[in-house]
Write an enzyme that holds these catalytic residues in place. Structure first.
Site, PDB file in Angstrom:
ATOM      1  N   ASP A  51       0.834  -1.202   0.000  1.00  0.00           N
ATOM      2  CA  ASP A  51       0.000   0.000   0.000  1.00  0.00           C
ATOM      3  C   ASP A  51       0.872   1.256   0.000  1.00  0.00           C
ATOM      4  O   ASP A  51       0.363   2.376  -0.061  1.00  0.00           O
ATOM      5  CB  ASP A  51      -1.012  -0.004   1.155  1.00  0.00           C
ATOM      6  CG  ASP A  51      -0.358  -0.099   2.511  1.00  0.00           C
ATOM      7  OD1 ASP A  51       0.881  -0.187   2.590  1.00  0.00           O
ATOM      8  OD2 ASP A  51      -1.096  -0.078   3.523  1.00  0.00           O
ATOM      9  N   SER A  52       2.206   1.060   0.004  1.00  0.00           N
ATOM     10  CA  SER A  52       3.121   2.183  -0.239  1.00  0.00           C
ATOM     11  C   SER A  52       2.900   2.746  -1.643  1.00  0.00           C
ATOM     12  O   SER A  52       3.410   3.823  -1.960  1.00  0.00           O
ATOM     13  CB  SER A  52       4.580   1.743  -0.061  1.00  0.00           C
ATOM     14  OG  SER A  52       4.834   0.556  -0.793  1.00  0.00           O
ATOM     15  N   ASP A  90      -1.085  -6.107  -0.303  1.00  0.00           N
ATOM     16  CA  ASP A  90      -1.537  -5.490   0.949  1.00  0.00           C
ATOM     17  C   ASP A  90      -3.043  -5.276   0.948  1.00  0.00           C
ATOM     18  O   ASP A  90      -3.601  -4.745  -0.032  1.00  0.00           O
ATOM     19  CB  ASP A  90      -0.878  -4.108   1.110  1.00  0.00           C
ATOM     20  CG  ASP A  90       0.365  -4.148   1.971  1.00  0.00           C
ATOM     21  OD1 ASP A  90       0.520  -5.078   2.788  1.00  0.00           O
ATOM     22  OD2 ASP A  90       1.196  -3.223   1.822  1.00  0.00           O
ATOM     23  N   LYS A 120      -1.375  -9.488   2.644  1.00  0.00           N
ATOM     24  CA  LYS A 120      -0.680  -9.053   3.858  1.00  0.00           C
ATOM     25  C   LYS A 120      -1.565  -8.062   4.588  1.00  0.00           C
ATOM     26  O   LYS A 120      -2.250  -7.258   3.946  1.00  0.00           O
ATOM     27  CB  LYS A 120       0.669  -8.404   3.503  1.00  0.00           C
ATOM     28  CG  LYS A 120       1.383  -7.775   4.706  1.00  0.00           C
ATOM     29  CD  LYS A 120       2.841  -7.470   4.429  1.00  0.00           C
ATOM     30  CE  LYS A 120       3.131  -6.141   3.795  1.00  0.00           C
ATOM     31  NZ  LYS A 120       2.658  -4.963   4.533  1.00  0.00           N
ATOM     32  N   GLU A 122      -1.724  -5.549   8.419  1.00  0.00           N
ATOM     33  CA  GLU A 122      -0.962  -5.014   9.543  1.00  0.00           C
ATOM     34  C   GLU A 122      -1.673  -5.307  10.859  1.00  0.00           C
ATOM     35  O   GLU A 122      -2.904  -5.239  10.932  1.00  0.00           O
ATOM     36  CB  GLU A 122      -0.801  -3.490   9.392  1.00  0.00           C
ATOM     37  CG  GLU A 122       0.016  -3.099   8.175  1.00  0.00           C
ATOM     38  CD  GLU A 122       0.192  -1.580   8.036  1.00  0.00           C
ATOM     39  OE1 GLU A 122      -0.229  -0.815   8.940  1.00  0.00           O
ATOM     40  OE2 GLU A 122       0.761  -1.162   7.012  1.00  0.00           O
ATOM     41  N   GLU A 189       8.927  -4.275  10.609  1.00  0.00           N
ATOM     42  CA  GLU A 189       9.383  -2.996  10.063  1.00  0.00           C
ATOM     43  C   GLU A 189       9.954  -2.113  11.168  1.00  0.00           C
ATOM     44  O   GLU A 189       9.302  -1.867  12.191  1.00  0.00           O
ATOM     45  CB  GLU A 189       8.212  -2.297   9.353  1.00  0.00           C
ATOM     46  CG  GLU A 189       8.626  -0.962   8.735  1.00  0.00           C
ATOM     47  CD  GLU A 189       7.622  -0.411   7.724  1.00  0.00           C
ATOM     48  OE1 GLU A 189       6.629  -1.105   7.411  1.00  0.00           O
ATOM     49  OE2 GLU A 189       7.843   0.719   7.248  1.00  0.00           O
TER      50      GLU A 189
HETATM   51  O1  KIV Z   1       3.540  -1.163   1.677  1.00  0.00           O
HETATM   52  C1  KIV Z   1       4.720  -1.519   1.737  1.00  0.00           C
HETATM   53  O2  KIV Z   1       5.566  -1.164   0.896  1.00  0.00           O
HETATM   54  C2  KIV Z   1       5.127  -2.367   2.852  1.00  0.00           C
HETATM   55  C3  KIV Z   1       6.596  -2.653   3.007  1.00  0.00           C
HETATM   56  C4  KIV Z   1       7.297  -1.478   3.554  1.00  0.00           C
HETATM   57  C5  KIV Z   1       6.841  -3.868   3.824  1.00  0.00           C
HETATM   58  O3  KIV Z   1       4.311  -2.795   3.598  1.00  0.00           O
END
Ligand code: KIV
Length: 271
Positions: A51-52, A90, A120, A122, A189
């Site tokens: 989600d980055s 994510d 994934k 959180e 992280e």
């Molecule tokens: O969204 C992302 O890029 C991440 C990584 C930093 C692990 O969750």
């Protein structure tokens, strides 16, 4: 036989075997077809549609604004590109925290519409019920502890997490809870390397670190950071393997000069 049919795909079992054999796992983020194709052909084990994307693709300050539809758009482009890597996507903010049914519905959309291989999310104990529900649908889940960017407004900063003993103990408990819930791997992280090593030794599932030191089972970086496209972001943990921002600026400035001078296109570059 096409060359692609000879490529052995990375699965969650491959990652478990890699941990067992002491082989380090490489993971990078990817958000589009062209880059995912390059990263996959270069041999990266796991591609994370993070989600980055909210930051590096859309220019938002945090990861919170990105939507499930937008994640599916990015993920489907990555899946189309990949021959070997495991593609993990994510679950974006707001698509799973409500309840476990919502978490499963969001996951089903990602799996059906993007063709992802795993998701994934959180959080620790508070997301265990959702993880268990997602697993009942046969979808592998990766956990994410330590600095969890979707909770930035709760923490207030992107500084190193779990430096204090109480938070470190909670993180260790959460890691065990995620393993027991059935996660196939865990991202840690921005936590002290000694704690990350302890977690990686204490759990059987692979632990992949970002800013979590060398004592874990693998590493992940955001592609734009490691390729040097985001030179305004320089945390200590980041190793830049290229300075692509300057290379692109130089190339584009060269192109602009050539267009203005009439040098481009040359006689051999036209019909
Ligand atoms: O969204 C992302 O890029 C991440 C990584 C930093 C692990 O969750």
């Amino acid at each position: 036989m096409s060359i692609h049919s000879e490529v052995k795909r990375v699965t969650t079992h491959t990652l478990a075997e890699m941990k067992e054999a002491g082989e380090k796992i490489s993971m990078l983020t990817a958000y589009d077809y062209t880059m995912a194709r390059l990263l996959d052909s270069a041999g990266v084990d796991v591609l994370l549609v993070g989600d980055s994307a909210s930051n590096v693709m859309a220019g938002h300050e945090t990861t919170l604004p990105i939507t499930l539809d937008q994640m599916i758009y990015h993920a489907s482009a990555v899946v189309r590109a990949v021959q070997r890597a495991l593609v993990v996507v994510d679950l974006p903010f707001g698509s799973y925290q409500g309840n476990s049914k919502e978490a499963l519905q969001s996951t089903v959309r990602i799996m059906k519409e993007a063709g992802a291989h795993a998701v994934k999310l959180e959080g620790g104990k508070e997301v265990v019920e959702s993880i268990v529900r997602i697993l009942t649908a046969g979808v592998p889940v990766m956990g994410h502890l330590g600095l969890t960017p979707q909770s930035i407004y709760k923490f207030g900063t992107y500084s190193v997490r779990a430096r204090e003993e109480a938070e470190a103990e909670r993180l260790m408990e959460d890691a065990h809870a995620l393993q027991e819930a059935g996660c196939f791997a865990l991202v840690l992280e921005k936590i002290p390397s000694a704690l990350a090593s302890k977690v990686a030794s204490a759990v059987q599932i692979p632990v992949i670190g970002i800013g979590a030191g060398s004592g874990v089972d693998g590493q992940v970086l955001v592609m734009h950071d490691m390729l040097g496209l985001t030179s305004d972001f320089s945390p200590r943990f980041l190793r830049r393997y290229l300075q692509l921002d300057q290379a692109i600026r130089d190339a584009v400035a060269h192109y602009v000069r050539d267009v203005r001078s009439g040098d481009f296109p040359s006689p051999s570059e036209q019909y």
